[in-house]
Design an enzyme around this catalytic site. Structure first.
Site, short mmCIF file in Angstrom:
data_model
loop_
_atom_site.label_atom_id
_atom_site.label_comp_id
_atom_site.label_asym_id
_atom_site.label_seq_id
_atom_site.Cartn_x
_atom_site.Cartn_y
_atom_site.Cartn_z
N HIS A 260 -32.06 -9.06 27.00
CA HIS A 260 -31.89 -7.62 26.81
C HIS A 260 -33.01 -6.85 27.52
CE1 HIS A 260 -30.57 -4.01 24.49
NE2 HIS A 260 -31.83 -3.66 24.70
N GLU A 261 -34.24 -7.20 27.21
CA GLU A 261 -35.36 -6.45 27.78
C GLU A 261 -35.44 -6.67 29.29
OE1 GLU A 261 -36.46 -4.23 25.93
OE2 GLU A 261 -35.72 -5.03 24.02
N HIS A 264 -33.34 -4.21 31.05
CA HIS A 264 -34.07 -2.95 31.24
C HIS A 264 -35.07 -3.09 32.39
CE1 HIS A 264 -32.59 -0.69 27.82
NE2 HIS A 264 -32.97 -1.58 26.94
N GLU A 290 -29.45 1.44 28.81
CA GLU A 290 -28.96 0.46 27.85
C GLU A 290 -27.77 -0.31 28.42
OE1 GLU A 290 -30.68 -0.22 25.31
OE2 GLU A 290 -29.39 -1.28 23.90
ZN ZN Z 1 -32.38 -1.63 24.92
#
Ligand code: ZN
Length: 500
Positions: A260-261, A264, A290
């Site tokens: 997830h990170e 980003h 996101e």
């Molecule tokens: Zn996020």
């Protein structure tokens, strides 16, 4: 335009002030001792006020007015548009309110941490009441057409309106509830794949670092650390900080946090270097940001081809702890659906229902339809109604998220927008890259990353998010692709079929 170099200097100074705030906030969450909170709160508030003064400097206003008259190329026109948007919001807020908001946010967060640990809603309640009053004051000063929430959401999702989000989320919720009902009818919840087997932290760490390298995150232009709540902070184009966390019983927590990170982080490493330190070296919105984290976490990291590659890798690294789990077993495990209390641990089907609950509650607070004092009770009732679970205490209920303590009202919808955008993008990617699954099966992520770099990362904030998505995919914000994606995955997993 003669005055461009002077305008450029403003942009660079604002970018540098942003870097300092980002670094202070990263340090606060990763390294700072607890007792540093009060001093840090003052330092952060001072930096915010300095940035606010810089942004509201009348000279910057003159320069932007001149720039708007000039004949600028597309990137420069976008820089002026984005900076003017930030400035227009800033000039409406007096220094005093900026400082009160910053202090209430830092202190609120410190109180929230203790209140959550002690499961004590009453301890946090006065902070929330103060914050809601401040946010309503802020929204009124920013201006709105009778919907204060719009003024706040605009900080995270420029141009998005409650009137658009509210009906979209309502129909999404209906369709999610249908899918969730079908899954529940298909049989009792699956039991976790691993019970009690230990996955040592050091090995989990190595595995997540391997994933970062494999998917193309540049570790010479970023790093990963540990924190209680994983996040990404961008200090600069070549300095992107990710965090992850370890659960010795469940290796998939660290894996999904890292994926997830990293989503980003890949975005922030991918802006056109020509735009560095300008207002367009950023995502158009948090929803777009996101979309990248959810794409890597879910569309890639919870797919069967991904696990066909990484299950044997995990077996090699973790040995006996993996038992005789096959790729199919792991795929089922990382896609186990079960209504639960905690947003950040929830599956792809229920996740957006957690968001919807927060959105409805904060919207009601801003509209004055709900008193802050009644929030905890309404929270529990909403969980009961939407997910059929009731929090035993506030620590796993209304106090679970940091956002309200820092004053981030209007932020929650961006999570769901990100999920919707990621599915819209994926349909386009699957048609542009027909071999995508074969690539994932071999951990060849290059073509996917190149596609994202070209279409999403490099342009930065050259246009607004919904327009960028439309240009790239031909589709505007909608929930159809996301529901198709969910049924396409969970239908076969649970032996259920979408209603005609
Ligand atoms: Zn996020």
């Amino acid at each position: 335009m003669d005055a461009w170099p002077e305008l450029d200097r403003y942009m660079h100074q604002l970018a540098d002030l942003g870097r300092m705030s980002a670094l202070l906030s990263w340090d606060q969450q990763v390294l700072m001792p607890r007792k540093g909170a009060e001093g840090r709160a003052r330092a952060v508030a001072t930096l915010r006020v300095i940035r606010h003064r810089q942004l509201t400097d009348p000279r910057l206003g003159e320069l932007l007015d001149q720039a708007r008259e000039a004949d600028l190329d597309v990137p420069r026109a976008a820089m002026v548009r984005v900076l003017a948007h930030d400035r227009d919001r800033a000039v409406k807020l007096p220094d005093d309110l900026v400082r009160r908001l910053a202090l209430a946010g830092s202190r609120g967060q410190a109180v929230w941490e203790v209140a959550r640990r002690d499961r004590d809603w009453e301890m946090f309640r006065p902070c929330l009441e103060e914050m809601v009053a401040l946010k309503r004051e802020q929204a009124d000063l920013l201006g709105h057409d009778g919907e204060p929430y719009d003024a706040l959401m605009d900080a995270y999702e420029p141009g998005m309106r409650t009137a658009r989000v509210e009906p979209l989320f309502a129909s999404l919720a209906d369709e999610l509830q249908t899918l969730l009902g079908a899954i529940a009818d298909a049989g009792p919840p699956r039991r976790p794949l691993f019970g009690g087997a230990a996955f040592p932290d050091a090995l989990q760490w190595d595995f997540t670092m391997r994933l970062l390298r494999d998917i193309g995150f540049d570790l010479d232009a970023g790093r990963q650390d540990l924190s209680a709540h994983p996040f990404t902070t961008t200090i600069a184009l070549h300095d992107i900080r990710l965090t992850t966390r370890m659960d010795p019983d469940d290796p998939f927590s660290a894996i999904s946090s890292t994926m997830h990170e990293a989503g980003h982080g890949l975005y922030d490493q991918g802006f056109d270097p020509e735009y560095e330190d300008t207002p367009i070296a950023e995502a158009p919105s948090l929803g777009l940001h996101e979309s990248q984290s959810r794409l890597w976490e879910n569309l890639v990291g919870r797919s069967l081809p991904f696990w066909e590659h990484y299950t044997p890798v995990m077996r090699e690294m973790f040995g006996e702890a993996m038992g005789d789990a096959s790729a199919e077993d792991v795929y089922r495990e990382v896609n186990r659906v079960q209504p639960s209390l905690i947003r950040v641990e929830s599956d792809e089907v229920t996740y957006n229902l957690h968001i919807l609950i927060r959105f409805e509650l904060e919207l009601a607070l801003l509209r004055g339809e709900l008193e802050a004092a009644d929030l905890a009770g309404e929270w529990d009732a909403a969980y009961d109604r939407r997910l059929g679970v009731r929090p035993p205490h506030a620590g796993v209920g209304v106090l679970q998220d940091v956002h309200w303590s820092t004053g981030s009202f209007g932020y929650f919808p961006t999570y769901t927008l990100g999920n919707l955008y990621s599915a819209i993008l994926w349909e386009r990617i699957a048609s542009d890259l027909p071999d995508i699954d074969r690539g994932l099966r071999r951990a060849e992520f290059g073509p996917l990353l190149d596609w994202l770099r070209t279409h999403i990362h490099r342009p930065g904030h050259i246009q607004e998010g919904d327009d960028l998505i439309h240009e790239v995919t031909g589709s505007r914000l909608q929930h159809g692709p996301f529901m198709r994606y969910l049924w396409g995955k969970f239908g076969p997993l649970y032996g259920i079929e979408a209603p005609a």
